[in-house]
Design a protein around this motif. Structure first.
Motif, mmCIF file in Angstrom:
data_model
loop_
_atom_site.group_PDB
_atom_site.id
_atom_site.type_symbol
_atom_site.label_atom_id
_atom_site.label_comp_id
_atom_site.label_asym_id
_atom_site.label_seq_id
_atom_site.Cartn_x
_atom_site.Cartn_y
_atom_site.Cartn_z
ATOM 1 N N THR A 30 0.734 -1.202 -0.073
ATOM 2 C CA THR A 30 -0.159 -0.040 -0.044
ATOM 3 C C THR A 30 0.946 1.379 0.037
ATOM 4 O OG1 THR A 30 -0.261 0.166 2.339
ATOM 5 C CG2 THR A 30 -1.633 -1.345 1.311
ATOM 6 N N PRO A 31 0.378 2.455 -0.530
ATOM 7 C CA PRO A 31 1.231 3.409 -0.539
ATOM 8 C C PRO A 31 1.489 3.994 0.904
ATOM 9 C CG PRO A 31 -0.727 3.810 -2.173
ATOM 10 C CD PRO A 31 -0.805 2.643 -1.232
ATOM 11 N N ASP A 32 0.658 3.935 1.891
ATOM 12 C CA ASP A 32 0.603 4.276 3.175
ATOM 13 C C ASP A 32 2.075 3.551 4.019
ATOM 14 O OD1 ASP A 32 -1.113 6.069 3.457
ATOM 15 O OD2 ASP A 32 -2.737 4.888 4.395
ATOM 16 N N LEU A 33 2.157 2.309 3.513
ATOM 17 C CA LEU A 33 3.436 1.447 3.933
ATOM 18 C C LEU A 33 4.610 2.079 3.218
ATOM 19 C CD1 LEU A 33 1.732 -2.059 4.504
ATOM 20 C CD2 LEU A 33 2.662 -0.674 6.232
ATOM 21 N N ARG A 34 4.480 2.353 1.987
ATOM 22 C CA ARG A 34 5.786 2.620 1.192
ATOM 23 C C ARG A 34 6.198 3.947 1.808
ATOM 24 N NH1 ARG A 34 2.779 -0.122 -2.843
ATOM 25 N NH2 ARG A 34 1.848 1.867 -3.712
ATOM 26 N N ASN A 35 5.275 4.742 2.073
ATOM 27 C CA ASN A 35 5.634 6.226 2.404
ATOM 28 C C ASN A 35 6.440 6.008 3.918
ATOM 29 O OD1 ASN A 35 5.129 8.260 0.390
ATOM 30 N ND2 ASN A 35 2.973 7.278 0.749
ATOM 31 N N MET A 36 5.899 5.218 4.623
ATOM 32 C CA MET A 36 6.310 4.953 6.041
ATOM 33 C C MET A 36 7.736 4.233 6.077
ATOM 34 S SD MET A 36 3.152 3.851 8.726
ATOM 35 C CE MET A 36 2.748 2.161 7.950
ATOM 36 N N SER A 86 10.149 7.080 4.746
ATOM 37 C CA SER A 86 10.480 7.971 5.814
ATOM 38 C C SER A 86 11.532 7.375 6.916
ATOM 39 C CB SER A 86 9.216 8.352 6.445
ATOM 40 O OG SER A 86 9.406 9.106 7.651
ATOM 41 N N GLU A 92 5.642 -0.892 12.456
ATOM 42 C CA GLU A 92 5.348 -1.068 10.877
ATOM 43 C C GLU A 92 5.050 -2.423 10.451
ATOM 44 O OE1 GLU A 92 8.405 0.970 8.828
ATOM 45 O OE2 GLU A 92 7.792 2.983 9.763
ATOM 46 N N ARG A 112 1.952 -3.892 11.807
ATOM 47 C CA ARG A 112 0.760 -3.331 11.026
ATOM 48 C C ARG A 112 0.579 -3.951 9.535
ATOM 49 N NH1 ARG A 112 2.977 1.914 12.824
ATOM 50 N NH2 ARG A 112 1.382 2.546 14.600
ATOM 51 N N ARG A 172 -13.035 -0.897 9.858
ATOM 52 C CA ARG A 172 -12.864 -0.420 8.776
ATOM 53 C C ARG A 172 -13.636 -1.321 7.883
ATOM 54 N NH1 ARG A 172 -7.641 0.584 10.221
ATOM 55 N NH2 ARG A 172 -6.719 -1.202 9.052
#
Length: 318
Positions: free
Chosen positions: A172-178, A181, A214, A217, A266
């Protein structure tokens, strides 16, 4: 996550190697590649791209790579981790020998030479200068200065970089961004060297805790998610993992439970999952006991899973 394999396997003969040096060397990697001392050119790299981060990992035959003025196109920095073999970096008038397990920083905005004196296995992390500069003063002063293999942050960073090999964990994009970072945070910690030993240790514990969270999650719906498995994946002891989570104000059991309940919630309010039964939602969120799921869900949200689903917007707008 974008992935590209760079290999000389399909390029045979002098014409093939020349084509490889042009396509993969100059156009993709931005370097002039020259075999060293008559060794045949043998390159096998996997390139992966994340937001603000790129990684090249694999093996190289003995060679000389030159980043010439004609190939300069950005001012990012590259952390070269020498997993096996011996290399030499020349930049800014400094020459650094990089032995097995060590690392060295290079700058993409200036001419440089890397010589692999032996066959090498490397991890190259291309990092954003702008993201690092707010945390690390005078980055260029750190270029071509070896980082010793016993540096704990370096050891952790090299291990953590292998997460980029796990496509499922970075779906997912959120995981890649995390993860991107997090890599910059670790690189800043590795290169900063300020604040004394206490601050250094505190920073290392902080990045470890982020990596642990991370990891959990990303696998929250897995039924084999255990403290022992997470500790093994992070290459730390179970007691140290418990201590890090305690420092963050939680326990392994509580953190996993909260993540699974949030995932179930969710799904229940998402019209796209309206065809799944409550038991299927519980199972996909990582619960193996439906009664336990119902009990903990009601305690957390003050309503039953069915109540939450009935109160969610319908897919048809009714």
């Amino acid at each position: 996550m974008k992935t590209l394999r760079v290999t000389t396997e399909a390029f045979q003969g002098a014409d093939g190697i020349d084509a490889f040096r042009e396509i993969f060397g100059r156009e993709i990697l931005g370097i002039e590649i020259d075999p060293l001392d008559g060794h045949p050119l043998d390159i096998n790299l996997t390139l992966r791209s994340l937001p603000g981060v790129a990684m090249a990992a694999g093996t190289l035959s003995p060679m000389r790579n030159r980043h010439t003025s004609a190939l300069l196109d950005n001012d990012d920095v590259v952390l070269v981790v020498m997993q096996n073999g011996v290399g030499e970096v020349s930049q800014y008038g400094r020459v650094a020998t990089v032995n097995e397990g060590e690392a060295v920083l290079t700058a993409n905005g200036a001419e440089a030479t890397f010589i692999g004196r032996t066959a090498t296995r490397v991890i190259n992390l291309r990092l954003s200068r702008s993201l690092l500069s707010s945390h690390v003063a005078e980055i260029d002063d750190l270029v071509a200065r070896p980082i010793p293999r016993d540096n704990r942050v370096l050891q952790f960073l090299a291990g953590y970089a292998t997460m980029l090999n796990d496509q499922a964990a970075l779906a997912t994009p959120d995981l890649r961004n995390m993860v991107a970072s997090h890599l910059h945070d670790m690189a800043a910690l590795l290169l900063g060297g300020s604040g004394g030993r206490g601050a250094h240790e505190q920073g290392l514990r902080a990045v470890r805790l982020r990596a642990i969270k991370e990891h959990i999650r990303a696998r929250i719906g897995h039924h084999d998610l255990t403290l022992a498995n997470v500790a093994r994946s992070q290459q730390i002891s179970e007691s140290y993992l418990r201590q890090l989570l305690a420092d963050g104000g939680t326990t392994f059991t509580d953190f996993v439970l909260a993540g699974r309940l949030a995932r179930a919630h969710r799904m229940l309010i998402d019209p796209g999952h309206a065809d799944r039964s409550i038991s299927a939602v519980a199972f996909e969120a990582g619960f193996g006991d439906l009664s336990y799921f119902n009990r903990t869900f009601r305690r957390r949200y003050g309503a039953t899973p069915t109540d939450v689903r009935m109160g969610a917007p319908r897919a048809d707008g009714e």
